[in-house]
Design a protein around this motif. Structure first.
Motif, PDB file in Angstrom:
ATOM      1  N   UNK A 644       0.849  -1.194   0.000  1.00  0.00           N
ATOM      2  CA  UNK A 644       0.000   0.000   0.000  1.00  0.00           C
ATOM      3  C   UNK A 644       0.880   1.237   0.000  1.00  0.00           C
ATOM      4  N   UNK A 645       0.494   2.236  -0.774  1.00  0.00           N
ATOM      5  CA  UNK A 645       1.171   3.522  -0.756  1.00  0.00           C
ATOM      6  C   UNK A 645       0.124   4.624  -0.872  1.00  0.00           C
ATOM      7  N   UNK A 646       0.285   5.646  -0.059  1.00  0.00           N
ATOM      8  CA  UNK A 646      -0.600   6.812  -0.083  1.00  0.00           C
ATOM      9  C   UNK A 646       0.278   8.030  -0.353  1.00  0.00           C
ATOM     10  N   UNK A 647      -0.025   8.722  -1.431  1.00  0.00           N
ATOM     11  CA  UNK A 647       0.783   9.871  -1.838  1.00  0.00           C
ATOM     12  C   UNK A 647      -0.097  11.107  -1.917  1.00  0.00           C
ATOM     13  N   UNK A 648       0.413  12.208  -1.380  1.00  0.00           N
ATOM     14  CA  UNK A 648      -0.389  13.429  -1.424  1.00  0.00           C
ATOM     15  C   UNK A 648       0.460  14.650  -1.744  1.00  0.00           C
ATOM     16  N   UNK A 649      -0.191  15.601  -2.375  1.00  0.00           N
ATOM     17  CA  UNK A 649       0.374  16.901  -2.682  1.00  0.00           C
ATOM     18  C   UNK A 649       0.264  17.750  -1.419  1.00  0.00           C
ATOM     19  N   UNK A 650       1.381  18.117  -0.815  1.00  0.00           N
ATOM     20  CA  UNK A 650       1.351  18.828   0.455  1.00  0.00           C
ATOM     21  C   UNK A 650       0.874  20.271   0.316  1.00  0.00           C
ATOM     22  N   UNK A 651       0.786  20.783  -0.916  1.00  0.00           N
ATOM     23  CA  UNK A 651       0.311  22.149  -1.103  1.00  0.00           C
ATOM     24  C   UNK A 651      -1.173  22.264  -0.782  1.00  0.00           C
ATOM     25  N   UNK A 652      -1.946  21.225  -1.119  1.00  0.00           N
ATOM     26  CA  UNK A 652      -3.395  21.276  -0.878  1.00  0.00           C
ATOM     27  C   UNK A 652      -3.961  19.958  -0.361  1.00  0.00           C
TER      28      UNK A 652
END
Length: 765
Positions: A644-652
């Motif tokens: 499992x991998x969860x990736x997010x844009x830290x800007x929004x």
């Protein structure tokens, strides 16, 4: 031309090295059963740092010739039905040693890792590493080498049908994952969506997958990890053998065959291989996708010396492939239409003759690998010259539209100092000079010249129950993009960019208790923007978008924390890995506000394409992998993995694009004992891929799905080896599904349906 002359001088120098370092030396030993003390005949013994291998005779005895008279090397012993073992041996003290193997249903609990300065077993290596051997690769029935490892936890692939697969490690792909072939980094325009690994999958004896930032040892482009494709070790002295392997798949009619011959004459080693693959369009349910076939021809050879001073091997190869490109998906009725609007029948779609558009790729590689024993230490060098010619044909099969010529000269020099088995220091320098030239009448990236260099220092401290390692590295890269005008219009604007970075790594591996190991690593990574991200301006066949680069992009840097726990008992193995990866100035392409651009086609029509621009943000990747294997009965294995991998844009806090969905793989494998046969197996596997409901604004949600696989195989012992036969099936229920990372998903083209593959491998001579 001067660089070619320099390379030739180096090659001649290496192959005329005097053998004054040591007199002819031998290393002898014996392999026995730890309980019965009986000798084990046919066990395989490796010394990876010397690229040497041999097997035990009827008395369990083995002999290495042409090995150094002194030096410490890791010796690995493998035998079916026994736990693999390895031990560091001082050749100046131990002229004969006995390896007592423990009977085990888990044969590969201890894996030797070669992608580090000194070969080491996985128990003392802080990096998260997985190794896949030749048998597993063959039984996977993958249509290419990346497809064959795609079920390893943490590994996924960006696919373009069955022909092209790009590796992704823990959600990071493209130029963030480095592929190593013949010891050298592969340079083959890997920035592109439809640019897969250009290597003969039959040549891989095994593949090591390093998960997480490996910039310390490999530099830029290893921010996400490394796919290290390792060729066969040379045969024992006096041996000459070969192998023929062939397989056939039902889904796309794939025929794949390879012939290999190799030998060792008193330390002069040689190998030759030729391989061929051919497939028509892949199918799902009752539909065949037209012009999705491919063909591939590979030639390779290796010549070298294995002497008391070390080894030097020259490898030459040519990879050639033609890949059909699909421009449009099916209509509302699910049918594929030709240019006149007529339905293309399945029989017509199954032609092995490619239509327009298609791409032709030639990749030439010359590499020399050596390990020279010098001053009590090891001087390892890899010098490589690569030429990649990529052509895309749209309107004519004779004149390519896009025609890119990439020349790459790479070097990798490492010196590992003499060690007592406790301290293992290494220093190294790596670099590359690269030029790219457009020779067609269509353009996507500019002509450019690039140079980069990196220097590093690495130190490992071994303890009785573990090891610590640390290192630091400095990289510098310069890239010059050239102006280009066509018909008075500027297509590319010149730019000159410089990037530099200091990377570091600190890790540990410790045996908490018998069979229980804990490892951790904190490392920083570095990646300079690639040429497409900096300078792209165009659309090429096989993609469904127009890309515009940004020459003001900054370099990517990362900081990753990795923690792993492994338990290897007699009947149960357990593995847990968790990681957190913070990437600063993460680069990705996005389609913002549904921006489009008109594009003039060769036939005079105008298409409206979505416009993608390269932008940057800070990003966070969190995830992990878990595996648990039960071996409650010796012949029965129940293997389970989860990733499992969860990736997010830290800007929004939004999702990042092209992130694989979570997956759960289960396999039940029965290995019966059948008189006259060996390595027999029957397996049933279930792959569960979960819904991907985290996606970027220009993506769509992807439903979860379940696939059923099965296989059966056995080996027949013959005088000169084993004949291996296997029959495997993938997606046996013919499930209709989209993989979130399929590039054909936006066009409504499903992933391949049911496939049954039959293969056989026969030893020669």
């Amino acid at each position: 031309m001067k660089k070619i002359h320099l390379l030739l001088v180096v090659l001649v120098t290496f192959f005329t090295l005097p053998t004054y370092a040591n007199v002819l030396a031998e290393f002898k030993g014996k392999v026995t059963d730890a309980n019965t003390k009986e000798p084990l005949s046919g066990a395989t013994v490796y010394i990876s740092d010397l690229k040497a291998t041999t097997t035990t005779n009827v008395n369990g005895e083995f002999t290495f010739t042409n090995v150094p008279a002194k030096g410490k090397f890791l010796v690995e012993v493998r035998y079916v039905g026994y736990k693999t073992t390895s031990q560091q041996v001082d050749l100046s003290l131990a002229k004969e040693i006995t390896f007592a193997l423990e009977s085990s249903v888990i044969e590969s609990a201890e894996v030797v890792i070669t992608g580090t300065p000194y070969s080491s077993n996985n128990k003392t290596n802080s990096l998260a590493v997985v190794s896949v051997n030749r048998e597993k690769l063959a039984q996977s029935a993958g249509t290419n080498i990346i497809d064959a490892i795609s079920k390893v936890p943490g590994i996924s692939q960006v696919t373009t049908g069955g022909a092209i697969s790009k590796p992704s490690i823990r959600g990071l792909g493209y130029n963030r994952v480095l592929t190593i072939v013949d010891g050298a980094r592969e340079e083959a325009q890997q920035w592109g969506d439809e640019h897969g690994a250009e290597v003969d999958q039959f040549s891989a004896n095994r593949i090591e997958i390093l998960k997480g930032p490996a910039s310390l040892l490999y530099g830029s482009d290893a921010l996400g990890g490394v796919i290290n494709i390792i060729d066969d070790l040379v045969p024992p002295a006096g041996d000459f053998n070969g192998n023929f392997t062939t397989s056939h798949g039902t889904n796309n009619g794939l025929t794949a065959s390879s012939l290999m011959l190799q030998g060792n004459t008193n330390g002069f080693v040689y190998r030759g291989r030729v391989s061929y693959k051919n497939a028509y369009g892949f199918s799902y349910k009752d539909k065949t996708v037209p012009n999705s076939g491919f063909n591939e021809t590979n030639f390779s050879t290796m010549l070298g010396l294995n002497k008391t001073w070390g080894y030097a091997h020259l490898s030459l190869s040519r990879f050639n492939t033609n890949v059909g490109l699909v421009e449009e998906g099916p209509d509302a009725n699910g049918d594929y239409l030709d240019e006149d609007g007529n339905v293309i029948s399945n029989s017509d779609a199954r032609t092995r003759k490619l239509g327009l558009p298609f791409q032709n790729i030639n990749h030439y590689r010359a590499a020399i690998n050596s390990n020279i024993l010098l001053g009590g230490g090891q001087l390892k060098t890899t010098l490589a010259l690569q030429r990649n010619i990529r052509k895309e044909f749209e309107e004519s099969k004779d004149e390519p539209g896009l025609n890119l010529g990439l020349n790459s000269y790479t070097y990798d020099v490492k010196y590992s100092f003499a060690n007592s088995g406790t301290w293992e220091p290494t220093i190294g320098v790596q670099g590359m000079h690269q030029t790219n030239v457009n020779a067609g009448d269509e353009f996507l990236i500019p002509d450019y010249v690039s140079d980069n260099i990196g220097v590093f220092a690495y130190l490992k401290r071994n303890f009785k129950n573990g090891a610590l390692n640390a290192g630091v590295r400095y990289d510098y890269k310069n890239i010059d993009g050239a102006d280009l005008f066509e018909n008075g219009t500027q297509v590319f604007k010149a730019f000159n960019n410089n990037f530099s970075n200091i990377s570091g790594s600190l890790g540990f591996a410790f045996e908490l208790a018998k069979n229980l190991n804990l490892k951790g690593n904190v490392g920083s990574g570095f990646r300079a923007p690639n040429i497409a991200e900096l300078g792209a301006n165009g659309k090429h066949e096989g993609t469904f978008r127009y890309e515009v680069g940004n020459s003001n992009l900054k370099q990517e840097t990362s900081l990753q924390f990795d923690l792993g726990l492994a338990y290897n008992a007699e009947k149960v193995t357990l593995g847990l890995n968790a990681y957190s990866n913070r990437i600063y100035n993460y680069i990705y392409p996005g389609n913002f506000n549904n921006e489009t651009i008109p594009y003039d086609e060769e036939d005079g029509t105008t298409s409206i394409l979505p416009l993608y621009r390269f932008v940057q943000t800070d990003a966070q990747f969190l995830g992990g992998e878990a595996s648990i294997d039960f071996h409650l009965i010796k012949s029965l294995h129940f293997e389970n993995t989860f990733a499992y991998v969860r990736a997010k844009n830290l800007a929004d806090n939004s999702a990042l694009p092209f992130i694989p969905a979570a997956s759960l793989n289960n396999e039940l494998r029965f290995e019966p004992t059948i008189k006259g046969l060996s390595d027999s197996f029957i397996k049933v596997g279930v792959t569960n891929v979960f819904k991907q409901n985290r996606f970027d604004s220009f993506e769509t949600e992807t439903d979860g799905y379940t696939l059923l696989d099965a296989g059966i195989g056995t080996s027949l012992k013959v005088k000169n080896g084993k004949i291996n036969i296997w029959l495997t099936g993938q997606n046996l229920t013919d499930k209709l599904y989209y993989n979130h990372q399929s590039r054909y998903k936006p066009e409504g083209i499903y992933n391949p349906g049911r496939n049954v593959s039959l293969g056989i491998s026969v030893p020669l001579l």
